[in-house]
Structures are given as C-alpha cells and as structure tokens.
Design an enzyme around this catalytic site. Structure first.
Site, PDB file in Angstrom:
ATOM      1  N   TYR A   1       3.688  -0.046   5.020  1.00  0.00           N
ATOM      2  CA  TYR A   1       4.232  -1.241   5.694  1.00  0.00           C
ATOM      3  C   TYR A   1       3.371  -2.487   5.519  1.00  0.00           C
ATOM      4  CZ  TYR A   1       5.704   3.016   8.225  1.00  0.00           C
ATOM      5  OH  TYR A   1       6.099   4.286   8.545  1.00  0.00           O
ATOM      6  N   HIS A   2       2.833  -2.708   4.301  1.00  0.00           N
ATOM      7  CA  HIS A   2       1.932  -3.843   4.100  1.00  0.00           C
ATOM      8  C   HIS A   2       2.329  -4.729   2.918  1.00  0.00           C
ATOM      9  CE1 HIS A   2      -1.355  -1.074   6.040  1.00  0.00           C
ATOM     10  NE2 HIS A   2      -0.532  -1.578   6.942  1.00  0.00           N
ATOM     11  N   PRO A   3       3.567  -5.221   2.847  1.00  0.00           N
ATOM     12  CA  PRO A   3       3.941  -6.063   1.711  1.00  0.00           C
ATOM     13  C   PRO A   3       3.262  -7.428   1.772  1.00  0.00           C
ATOM     14  CG  PRO A   3       5.690  -6.077   3.348  1.00  0.00           C
ATOM     15  CD  PRO A   3       4.682  -5.062   3.814  1.00  0.00           C
TER      16      PRO A   3
ATOM     17  N   HIS B   1       0.845  -1.192   0.000  1.00  0.00           N
ATOM     18  CA  HIS B   1       0.000   0.000   0.000  1.00  0.00           C
ATOM     19  C   HIS B   1       0.885   1.248   0.000  1.00  0.00           C
ATOM     20  CE1 HIS B   1      -3.389  -2.462   2.088  1.00  0.00           C
ATOM     21  NE2 HIS B   1      -3.589  -2.407   0.790  1.00  0.00           N
TER      22      HIS B   1
END
Length: 518
Positions: free
Chosen positions: A456-458, A289
């Site tokens: 921080y959403h891989p 994101h």
C-alpha cells in the site's frame, strides 16, 4: 473569496487544510470524493481490513502484472476524510536518511534528510518524548503498540537469535534490525491525519470541507489554474481559487486528475481526444513496495479471537488489548547482500492469518511475516482508461522487472525462513499455512509470483524534477501544486504515511513563504 482549493482530504490534504487555515485572513476549501470518517470500523485499529472493498475504498486493481505471471493486484485506497490514513496499518516509519539525501543529490533542492527532519519532528507527538529525532508537541500521536501479542515478541527474539540486532527505534540513528513498530494511535484508537489535523480545524470559519465531491477537472484562466470542477450528487459545480489549486489526491488520483485536465504525456492524451495543455511525464515512474508474506499455524492465541466483549471493554475503557492491534505489529529492516548502503527489504509481522491480499477470513490461529522490496529499481506507469472522470485508471507497477528486485525478494524470503527456524518461534509453530515448497530459487520465485501483493505504498507519479519543481509547483503552469506521495522522486525505504505528512508540512511552509517553526 477562496484562496486555496485542496483536492483530496487524505493525509496530505488534511495537513494542508489545517496549516493553511491557521491564517484567518485566507479562505480554504477542501474537497473529498468520499464521506466523513464516522464509521466505527475506521477508528478501531484491528478492524481496518473490514474497510477493504467497502464504500470507504477506491477499490482499484492493477493491470496484469508481467512480473507476477499476469496476476492482477488489489489496490485499496482510502475514500473518506483522512484518506488512506483512515484505513492503513498505522505503522510509523519515516524511511532512511539516504532516501532524502538521494532526492537532494538528484536535484530536489530542500529535501535532504536534514531539511525534512524538522518537519517530521513538528508533526509528531511521540509518547517517548523529544530528542534529536523526535518531537512531542505535534498533532500526530505516535505510540507504542498496546496489543503486544506474544508471537510478536517471539518474532523479535527469533530475529536476534538469527543474528540481527534488536532495534527499539526504526526512526532513530539506524534503521537495520528487528523490533516492534510504533503506531499512529491515540489512547489505543487510530490517529489518522483527519483526527490529528483536520477535525481540530473544522470549526474555523475560513475552512470549508466538501465531502461526496468528485473532482472532474482543473479549471484554467490562461496559463494559470483558477479552480476545480466537481461533481456533487451528479451535478457539476465550480470552485474557484484566487491563489492556488493544490492536488493532494495521492499517487493514483492526482496524476489522473492532471491528465483529465490536459496535463500529461501528449500521445496518451491525444489518443483519448483530450486537448493537450502541457506535455509532462505524469503517471510515469510509478513505484510501490511489493510484499510476499508467509504464514504458519500456531496454538498461541491470535487476533482471530480478538472480537470478544472483554476485549471491546478493554479497548473502550483502557485503550488496550487485541483490538488496538494494527495487525502489522512488528517487523524489521535487512540487507540481503553485502555492499548495500542501506536495507533493501522490510518485514511486516502479524499475529493473525493474513492472506488473500488481506481479504481472507482467518480460519485458524496462525501468524505471518515476510519481506517487501524497499528500494525497487523497477518502475511502472499509471494512465487513463478513458476521458471519463469516474473511470478507474490503468495501473501497472511492473513489480520485479529487474534482476536486482527479484534477488532482493528471494533473499528476503530466505531470511524469513531462517528466522522461522529459530527457537523463539519454532516453539510456536504447529504447521505450515502458506510457505514456499523449499528454499530453492525456483520454489521461492514461484511462491512470489503467486502470493505477492502490495503493501500500500504507491509513489512517484508526479515526481519532483519531472512533473513538479522542488517547491512542488507543476511545471509550465501557474497556481498549481501537487502535494502528496506522488511527488516523491523515488519511494522511501519504509511505510509512506509519515513521509506524506512530512511532505505536506513542508509544503504548507513553502506555500506560506515561511521557515519551519519547530
């Protein structure tokens, strides 16, 4: 005899270690490259930016991002017990029903919203109590924010004034609207996956936790994963698994370990002279994101002055006050155009000057908010930099590669600028800190390229359907699973920590061959 070897003590690994070791007849080893989670700044919610680029951070950086004019993006990831749940912003969001139903429609059997809801409920101890969407008996404490900075109430009111609904529960019937986030906290302190799941289980004699251990490769016996090689203080050791090896190292590290072990795109591995065991699209399909924040100066007190003796006492004695802030206290979910089946942007709002990818030191009272693209159509790739286990991987998210994603972020910023003009916020704004020069498409896009960073959403580097099957078993090899955010076929519409915990809860049942016991 060790039955299960779990690599990675992050959100998923902590859940798996706790659930699998509930059976006293099996032995579990949990391997973590980082150290224990004993540092004070891990547990004080407002202190999490202090963990960036520290010993608790993998401290990764993207390759030059084509969609950001070649900018490299800082990618913090937790390197300690609890993993990134020990350094995240603690926002409790599950995503949208359509995310999971979409997975199932595309072949991820057993991952529809109705399939996964019982696992969200099983994991959750929500202080609001139990209903059809929420649980109250789970290990993970979910609470209202206890900071309640007036700027965040003003943000929500301004959203309502701009025509959006107030939403008291983003994890309930509907996701759209503005509101205050619930957090994974307990008594005002961080409730990481380590606090919720792992620490209560660590006294079990059948659970062994090894910290400071870098996994270097997966071991095989014929066509079966038989264990993991680890480096501890520079010495190599082998940990053997009788039943399964489970990778739970996250969307960056799990694919890296697979590729180091010969499972990945054959041409890429051959180029590094790594013998190819399985030709699978590991690392391909990466999603994240991308977020673009704006900020304004204010005379209202912000978190910049939170670290007072009075506030420390309020935190330690009452579990309240500014130091309980998760920084991203409020937010919302919006559709930037008609005809969308669900929101395409999410806002995070913070009562502090949050800039320079979270590493800037606040120099004045300011607050900020802005959109991230929730359901990007762009896809990136993670690959090896070298065959050395300690080397950092090459990561390209390919942010904003599609016109659809570019339009979402531009219209999302226009929504944010409109909310900032509403009376509830206008009275707090004393000037601009970082905002686009105008609301023109050119000025907004220039701002996006300059100031975008990760939220921080891989996900999606070992996706269900391409790398693993619907039970998260790696295709073409026995005794090997991946259980973390990397298995998501596509990123969910929201923060990814709660979904990762859900994935591990469901995986623990798949591994044990039982049904959800909520």
């Amino acid at each position: 005899m060790t039955n299960y070897v779990i690599v990675g003590a992050g959100s998923a690994g902590c859940v798996l270690a706790a659930r699998l070791s509930e059976n006293s007849s099996v032995n579990v080893v949990l391997i973590e490259a980082g150290g224990p989670d004993t540092a004070q700044e891990i547990h004080i919610p407002a202190a999490f930016p202090q963990l960036f680029k520290s010993e608790f951070d993998w401290d990764l950086t993207s390759e030059p991002e084509p969609g950001l004019a070649g900018k490299r993006v800082y990618l913090p990831r937790g390197k300690m017990l609890g993993g990134s749940s020990s350094m995240n912003a603690m926002v409790y969001i599950r995503g949208n029903r359509l995310d999971y139903d979409g997975w199932a429609e595309d072949g991820a059997e057993g991952w529809s919203f109705n399939d996964v809801l019982p696992y969200f409920r099983r994991s959750e101890c929500n202080e609001r109590g139990e209903d059809q969407y929420h649980g109250k008996f789970g290990p993970l404490s979910v609470c209202e924010g206890r900071s309640r900075n007036p700027l965040m109430d003003a943000f929500v009111q301004a959203g309502v004034e701009a025509g959006y609904r107030a939403n008291p529960d983003f994890n309930g019937e509907a996701q759209d609207g503005v509101g205050l986030f619930q957090n994974t906290q307990r008594n005002g302190m961080r409730c990481s996956a380590a606090v919720a799941y792992l620490h209560p289980a660590m006294s079990r004699p059948n659970l062994r936790v090894i910290t400071g251990a870098l996994a270097t490769r997966i071991l095989f016996a014929g066509g079966r994963a038989s264990g993991v090689e680890i480096a501890v203080h520079g010495e190599l050791q082998q940990i053997h698994a009788e039943t399964e090896v489970i990778l739970a190292s996250g969307a960056y590290n799990s694919p890296q370990l697979l590729m180091l072990s010969g499972i990945g795109p054959a041409a890429d591995l051959a180029a590094l002279q790594i013998p190819v065991r399985l030709d699978l699209p590991v690392g391909i399909g990466l999603q994240d994101h991308p977020m673009t924040l704006m900020s304004w100066y204010t005379d209202t007190e912000t978190l910049m002055t939170a670290a007072t003796a009075e506030n420390v006492a309020k935190l330690t004695t009452e579990g309240r006050g500014p130091l309980t802030s998760n920084i991203g206290e409020a937010g919302g979910f919006f559709r930037t155009r008609d005809g969308l089946p669900a929101p395409d942007v999410q806002f995070h709002a913070a009562p502090v000057m949050f800039y320079e990818e979270g590493m800037g030191i606040p120099t004045a009272h300011a607050f900020g908010f802005g959109p991230c693209v929730l359901k990007p159509t762009s896809r990136g790739k993670l690959s090896l930099r070298s065959a050395k286990p300690g080397s950092k991987p090459r990561i390209t998210h390919n942010y904003f590669a599609t016109e659809e994603d570019r339009n979402s972020i531009i219209e999302g910023i226009r929504i944010a600028l409109n909310i900032a003009k509403q009376p509830a916020l206008r009275s707090h704004i004393k000037g601009e800190h970082q905002v686009p020069k105008s609301d023109s498409k050119a000025d907004i896009w220039n701002y996006v390229q300059q100031y975008t960073h990760t939220v921080y959403h891989p996900t999606s580097t070992c996706a269900i359907g391409t790398v693993v099957d619907s039970e998260l078993r790696v295709k073409g090899v026995d005794g090997l699973r991946v259980v973390d955010a990397s298995v998501m076929p596509s990123v969910v519409r929201g923060n990814t920590n709660a979904p990762t915990i859900m994935i591990a809860e469901r995986a623990s049942d798949l591994i044990r061959g039982v049904a959800c016991y909520v």
